[in-house]
Design a protein around this motif. Structure first.
Motif, PDB file in Angstrom:
ATOM      1  N   PRO A 248      -6.656   4.136   9.433  1.00 16.43           N
ATOM      2  CA  PRO A 248      -6.640   5.404   8.683  1.00 16.43           C
ATOM      3  C   PRO A 248      -7.920   6.219   8.827  1.00 16.43           C
ATOM      4  O   PRO A 248      -7.857   7.447   8.920  1.00 16.43           O
ATOM      5  CB  PRO A 248      -6.428   4.939   7.241  1.00 16.43           C
ATOM      6  CG  PRO A 248      -5.713   3.642   7.351  1.00 16.43           C
ATOM      7  CD  PRO A 248      -6.277   2.990   8.590  1.00 16.43           C
ATOM      8  N   ASN A 273       2.985   6.389   3.614  1.00 15.60           N
ATOM      9  CA  ASN A 273       1.801   5.588   3.299  1.00 15.60           C
ATOM     10  C   ASN A 273       0.618   5.990   4.161  1.00 15.60           C
ATOM     11  O   ASN A 273      -0.516   6.146   3.675  1.00 15.60           O
ATOM     12  CB  ASN A 273       2.109   4.112   3.479  1.00 15.60           C
ATOM     13  CG  ASN A 273       0.995   3.221   2.955  1.00 15.60           C
ATOM     14  OD1 ASN A 273       0.442   3.462   1.880  1.00 15.60           O
ATOM     15  ND2 ASN A 273       0.668   2.188   3.709  1.00 15.60           N
ATOM     16  N   LYS A 277      -3.056   7.904   2.982  1.00 15.94           N
ATOM     17  CA  LYS A 277      -4.383   7.377   3.311  1.00 15.94           C
ATOM     18  C   LYS A 277      -5.206   8.390   4.100  1.00 15.94           C
ATOM     19  O   LYS A 277      -6.398   8.579   3.850  1.00 15.94           O
ATOM     20  CB  LYS A 277      -4.254   6.075   4.098  1.00 15.94           C
ATOM     21  CG  LYS A 277      -3.677   4.922   3.293  1.00 15.94           C
ATOM     22  CD  LYS A 277      -3.505   3.684   4.160  1.00 15.94           C
ATOM     23  CE  LYS A 277      -2.939   2.523   3.367  1.00 15.94           C
ATOM     24  NZ  LYS A 277      -2.736   1.308   4.189  1.00 15.94           N
ATOM     25  N   THR A 295      -9.513   2.237   4.550  1.00 14.00           N
ATOM     26  CA  THR A 295      -8.754   1.895   3.349  1.00 14.00           C
ATOM     27  C   THR A 295      -8.004   0.571   3.529  1.00 14.00           C
ATOM     28  O   THR A 295      -7.203   0.194   2.675  1.00 14.00           O
ATOM     29  CB  THR A 295      -7.755   3.007   3.010  1.00 14.00           C
ATOM     30  OG1 THR A 295      -6.923   3.255   4.150  1.00 14.00           O
ATOM     31  CG2 THR A 295      -8.487   4.287   2.628  1.00 14.00           C
ATOM     32  N   GLU A 296      -8.254  -0.112   4.617  1.00 10.55           N
ATOM     33  CA  GLU A 296      -7.587  -1.381   4.897  1.00 10.55           C
ATOM     34  C   GLU A 296      -8.492  -2.528   4.457  1.00 10.55           C
ATOM     35  O   GLU A 296      -9.533  -2.767   5.054  1.00 10.55           O
ATOM     36  CB  GLU A 296      -7.272  -1.500   6.392  1.00 10.55           C
ATOM     37  CG  GLU A 296      -6.446  -0.350   6.955  1.00 10.55           C
ATOM     38  CD  GLU A 296      -5.050  -0.316   6.371  1.00 10.55           C
ATOM     39  OE1 GLU A 296      -4.402  -1.372   6.297  1.00 10.55           O
ATOM     40  OE2 GLU A 296      -4.611   0.777   5.959  1.00 10.55           O
ATOM     41  N   GLY A 396     -12.279   1.487  -0.573  1.00  6.62           N
ATOM     42  CA  GLY A 396     -12.442   1.335   0.874  1.00  6.62           C
ATOM     43  C   GLY A 396     -13.498   0.315   1.226  1.00  6.62           C
ATOM     44  O   GLY A 396     -14.180  -0.240   0.356  1.00  6.62           O
TER      45      GLY A 396
END
Length: 422
Positions: A248, A273, A277, A295-296, A396
């Motif tokens: 993202p 989704n 993001k 954001t993962e 994040g």
């Protein structure tokens, strides 16, 4: 006892040599050699482009009884003088490959084929490698007699070579994806950036045809200029498909470079989704923590056990490079700290993750400048650091490679000699 390598024949000395019959009578001249690419192993010579009585003709390989540095011997009593026409997948070695760039997969760099080397292997003459050194170029400039005495310089085995064929009208073959897949995405991106636009496009098309996930990984590694160059040539749907597979934060960086009208159109095509993001990250300054973060991440409640944390890792789709730590939050979703993945592997399955929390685990706010991010990660020896909102909820994670990439100067790979022509 190991068998000796067969003697090499230099293409530049065969091209221009005499075509003779078995009585050594001159019939014409050899203009080029023809191969068909795509099969495994060393490509065999399938024919010769010859000129006889000022007419270009095709001479099939089976009509030739011998090939040497100064002559090609016709093994048949008759010579078919039909005009030469390219057949599908045929490549002319001199016209299409000599003095052109190729990919050296072992060195992950572009090289120039200053000479093409042939040898008799398994009963026939085949392309076995290229000379990328100065000697190969020198041989072509010298008279034929003198050129025979110039030895091979920097020899690269054909097994390590991938030619560009986009300029060849009869060939639709793409660069072999399995060979490219041996390289890291950053190395493939370096090759794209080092080549011409046509060469870079050929690499990207080969990657896309074989593995769309790898295409997204390579796209993330490209510099801004090359990203935009390829984006201009693709439809909104194609761009959205690539962005959906990218991290993202990297996708948000690409979206930020698009004009407003196209940006909205592409964002509308992203899965919900991914769109959420990217929109969130798009609002942050790229030189601050919010613009650097991904954001993962994996985050569990403090009462979770080690086994439950492991299960979260296995069920998730977070990239391996982002999984150095599992983050821990309280019942109000406020960040409590992090646990190294290595600690989870060493601990008993029923151990609460709260017992493994690292002490004094720092975090950052989205508007923290790059200098603060770098200082914090260096002071605490961190490979990853959490970014939190005003309520201390994690939004994040920043990894050390994100910081390095931002801090290093543009074009640093070439500056430090990681790309070259040899």
């Amino acid at each position: 006892m190991a068998s000796e390598a067969p003697p090499l024949l230099h293409l530049s000395l065969i091209v221009g040599c005499a075509l003779v019959d078995d009585a050594d009578a001159r019939l014409g001249k050899v203009e080029d050699l023809i191969v068909r690419l795509g099969d495994a192993g060393y490509p065999p010579i399938t024919g010769f482009l010859v000129s006889v009585a000022k007419r270009h003709s095709f001479l099939p390989a089976e009509a030739v009884s011998d090939v040497a540095q100064d002559r090609v011997v016709l093994g048949r009593p008759r010579l078919d003088l039909r005009p030469f026409e390219r057949r599908p997948e045929e490549v002319l070695l001199k016209e299409d490959m000599l003095d052109r760039q190729l990919i050296n997969l072992d060195g992950a760099r572009l090289v120039r084929a200053n000479e093409i080397e042939l040898a008799r292997v398994e009963g026939w003459w085949r392309v076995v490698g290229v000379d990328v050194g100065a000697r190969g170029a020198m041989r072509r400039l010298l008279p034929r007699v003198a050129g025979r005495h110039v030895g091979t310089g920097q020899f690269v085995d054909w097994a390590s070579v991938e030619p560009f064929v986009g300029h060849v009208p009869s060939v639709r073959l793409l660069i072999s994806h399995p060979k490219l897949a041996r390289l890291h995405p950053a190395q493939i991106a370096d090759l794209v950036e080092a080549g011409s636009h046509a060469e870079g496009d050929e690499i990207m098309r080969a990657v896309r045809a074989g593995d769309t996930e790898l295409e997204a990984d390579v796209f993330e590694e490209l510099d801004d200029h090359h990203q935009l160059e390829f984006l201009r040539e693709r439809s909104d749907a194609e761009i959205a498909a690539v962005l959906a597979r990218m991290a993202p934060d990297d996708a948000a960086d690409v979206v930020a470079e698009l004009d407003d009208a196209r940006r909205d159109a592409i964002l509308a095509l992203l899965p919900p989704n991914a769109r959420r993001k990217v929109r969130m990250l798009f609002g942050f300054d790229p030189a601050e923590a919010g613009g650097l973060m991904s954001t993962e991440f994996v985050c569990v409640y403090q009462h979770a056990t080690v086994q439950e944390a492991r299960d979260r890792i296995q069920r998730g789709d977070v990239a391996d490079e982002l999984l150095t730590n599992v983050f821990v939050m309280d019942t109000h979703r406020r960040l409590e700290g992090s646990v190294p993945v290595a600690a989870l592997l060493r601990a008993e399955e029923d151990t609460p993750v709260a017992e493994l929390l690292t002490s004094a685990a720092p975090s950052l706010v989205p508007d923290a400048p790059l200098e603060e991010v770098a200082r914090l990660m260096a002071d605490f020896n961190l490979t990853a650091v959490a970014v939190v909102d005003d309520e201390q909820r994690m939004i994040g994670v920043i990894t050390v490679d994100d910081v390095l990439e931002t801090m290093l100067p543009k074009g640093w790979r070439r500056r430090f000699g990681l790309l070259g022509d040899g």
